[in-house]
Design a protein around this motif. Sequence first.
Motif, PDB file in Angstrom:
ATOM      1  N   ARG A  40      -2.515   0.069   0.603  1.00 24.15           N
ATOM      2  CA  ARG A  40      -2.810   0.952   1.742  1.00 24.15           C
ATOM      3  C   ARG A  40      -1.537   1.641   2.225  1.00 24.15           C
ATOM      4  O   ARG A  40      -1.533   2.810   2.589  1.00 24.15           O
ATOM      5  CB  ARG A  40      -3.407   0.117   2.864  1.00 24.15           C
ATOM      6  CG  ARG A  40      -4.567   0.799   3.502  1.00 24.15           C
ATOM      7  CD  ARG A  40      -5.430  -0.053   4.373  1.00 24.15           C
ATOM      8  NE  ARG A  40      -4.808  -1.156   5.035  1.00 24.15           N
ATOM      9  CZ  ARG A  40      -5.188  -2.411   4.884  1.00 24.15           C
ATOM     10  NH1 ARG A  40      -6.150  -2.699   4.056  1.00 24.15           N
ATOM     11  NH2 ARG A  40      -4.597  -3.361   5.556  1.00 24.15           N
ATOM     12  N   GLN A  41      -0.446   0.903   2.178  1.00 24.87           N
ATOM     13  CA  GLN A  41       0.826   1.480   2.593  1.00 24.87           C
ATOM     14  C   GLN A  41       1.229   2.625   1.651  1.00 24.87           C
ATOM     15  O   GLN A  41       1.699   3.669   2.092  1.00 24.87           O
ATOM     16  CB  GLN A  41       1.898   0.385   2.588  1.00 24.87           C
ATOM     17  CG  GLN A  41       3.095   0.705   3.433  1.00 24.87           C
ATOM     18  CD  GLN A  41       3.890  -0.534   3.777  1.00 24.87           C
ATOM     19  OE1 GLN A  41       4.041  -1.432   2.952  1.00 24.87           O
ATOM     20  NE2 GLN A  41       4.414  -0.589   4.979  1.00 24.87           N
ATOM     21  N   LEU A  42       0.990   2.428   0.355  1.00 22.75           N
ATOM     22  CA  LEU A  42       1.321   3.473  -0.613  1.00 22.75           C
ATOM     23  C   LEU A  42       0.408   4.694  -0.414  1.00 22.75           C
ATOM     24  O   LEU A  42       0.859   5.842  -0.532  1.00 22.75           O
ATOM     25  CB  LEU A  42       1.202   2.932  -2.037  1.00 22.75           C
ATOM     26  CG  LEU A  42       2.238   1.855  -2.401  1.00 22.75           C
ATOM     27  CD1 LEU A  42       1.871   1.146  -3.697  1.00 22.75           C
ATOM     28  CD2 LEU A  42       3.637   2.459  -2.499  1.00 22.75           C
ATOM     29  N   ALA A  43      -0.859   4.443  -0.091  1.00 29.61           N
ATOM     30  CA  ALA A  43      -1.785   5.556   0.167  1.00 29.61           C
ATOM     31  C   ALA A  43      -1.333   6.345   1.397  1.00 29.61           C
ATOM     32  O   ALA A  43      -1.375   7.584   1.420  1.00 29.61           O
ATOM     33  CB  ALA A  43      -3.205   5.022   0.364  1.00 29.61           C
ATOM     34  N   SER A  44      -0.874   5.623   2.412  1.00 25.06           N
ATOM     35  CA  SER A  44      -0.396   6.274   3.627  1.00 25.06           C
ATOM     36  C   SER A  44       0.834   7.138   3.321  1.00 25.06           C
ATOM     37  O   SER A  44       0.988   8.253   3.837  1.00 25.06           O
ATOM     38  CB  SER A  44      -0.064   5.197   4.664  1.00 25.06           C
ATOM     39  OG  SER A  44       0.579   5.739   5.758  1.00 25.06           O
ATOM     40  N   LEU A  45       1.668   6.617   2.449  1.00 22.36           N
ATOM     41  CA  LEU A  45       2.853   7.386   2.041  1.00 22.36           C
ATOM     42  C   LEU A  45       2.440   8.672   1.325  1.00 22.36           C
ATOM     43  O   LEU A  45       3.002   9.745   1.573  1.00 22.36           O
ATOM     44  CB  LEU A  45       3.708   6.506   1.132  1.00 22.36           C
ATOM     45  CG  LEU A  45       5.032   7.059   0.670  1.00 22.36           C
ATOM     46  CD1 LEU A  45       5.909   7.418   1.856  1.00 22.36           C
ATOM     47  CD2 LEU A  45       5.748   6.043  -0.215  1.00 22.36           C
ATOM     48  N   ALA A  46       1.432   8.576   0.462  1.00 27.39           N
ATOM     49  CA  ALA A  46       0.950   9.766  -0.248  1.00 27.39           C
ATOM     50  C   ALA A  46       0.405  10.795   0.742  1.00 27.39           C
ATOM     51  O   ALA A  46       0.611  12.003   0.594  1.00 27.39           O
ATOM     52  CB  ALA A  46      -0.132   9.374  -1.254  1.00 27.39           C
ATOM     53  N   GLN A  47      -0.269  10.320   1.801  1.00 27.93           N
ATOM     54  CA  GLN A  47      -0.798  11.238   2.820  1.00 27.93           C
ATOM     55  C   GLN A  47       0.328  11.998   3.519  1.00 27.93           C
ATOM     56  O   GLN A  47       0.181  13.161   3.874  1.00 27.93           O
ATOM     57  CB  GLN A  47      -1.607  10.456   3.865  1.00 27.93           C
ATOM     58  CG  GLN A  47      -2.907   9.883   3.336  1.00 27.93           C
ATOM     59  CD  GLN A  47      -3.478   8.806   4.262  1.00 27.93           C
ATOM     60  OE1 GLN A  47      -3.112   8.713   5.426  1.00 27.93           O
ATOM     61  NE2 GLN A  47      -4.357   7.984   3.726  1.00 27.93           N
ATOM     62  N   SER A  48       1.456  11.329   3.722  1.00 26.21           N
ATOM     63  CA  SER A  48       2.600  12.002   4.373  1.00 26.21           C
ATOM     64  C   SER A  48       3.300  12.940   3.410  1.00 26.21           C
ATOM     65  O   SER A  48       3.694  14.051   3.781  1.00 26.21           O
ATOM     66  CB  SER A  48       3.638  10.979   4.851  1.00 26.21           C
ATOM     67  OG  SER A  48       3.043   9.993   5.594  1.00 26.21           O
TER      68      SER A  48
END
Length: 262
Positions: A149-157
């Motif tokens: 989830r943290q990596l997905a959040s990074l991709a969103q940014s």
Amino acid sequence: MTDNPAKGPLDVQGLTVRYGRTVIFNDVDLPTIQPGEVSVFAGPNGAGKSTLLRALAGMIRASGEILYDGRNLLDLTARRRAELVGFMPQSIAATNGLTVLDSVLASLRLFSPGISAQRSQDAALSALERIGILHLAMRPLGQLSGGQRQLASLAQSLVRKPQILLLDEPTSALDLRHQVEVMSVMKSVAREGRIVIVVLHDLSLAANWADQLIFLHDGRVADAGTPADVLTSDLLRSVYRVSARVGRAAGGGAYLAVDGLA
Ligand SMILES: Nc1ncnc2c1ncn2[C@@H]1O[C@H](COP(=O)(O)OP(=O)(O)OP(=O)(O)O)[C@@H](O)[C@H]1O
């Protein structure tokens, strides 16, 4: 992802941030944050790292000057500021019906409403690939592990390619390999000419990846400079009340040897 480099440094002067009547930062100056570098905010729990990052992102009110490209970011509309500044929060909601790909597309379209379906799809897939989670594209966010989830959040940014990228503990849920991968992506994003500020608790990671390390303590800047200059036994003792030595490995990387509480 080489478009949108930063237009110059970020200069924070006389910044005051409060929660209600509680003053967290009072008239604080930061060292200049240069594009092309990874700047790290470190410091003990409650030092104000997240507060400062959220103030820079415009998510909490602040007064003073956050100078960028000849303007005070505090004077910009929320929308204009959000176009310049990408922010990755410390935690994201666990339950969300969107797939990883859809969440990245949604983040992109929020600030580029006119973007074509093909271009947004290409940009989203390329952000996922860059972070190494292309294989998670069709997974619902709610079914991911904490680290995924943290990596997905990074991709969103990242997908929005902001000129200024602010990340609050982007590696806190990641295993060693993913920590290194994320920091190396941060480095390459910075080297494209963007401003990158990362909050990190892991001082070994900070020592090895920060170009500039800014230690916050009790609502002020305790010290700032290159890791080699500021990460010292004295600082660890005064800021963290820990007795530790800072070593340098043969390959050049730094490590901490903790002896105990000071
Ligand atoms: N919404 C809030 N209302 C009131 N006080 C707050 C709020 N959020 C944070 N604080 C206080 O502001 C201070 C700084 O908190 P902040 O979360 O910025 O610290 P931090 O350095 O990011 O800490 P950590 O390493 O634990 O995440 C703390 O004393 C905290 O209790």
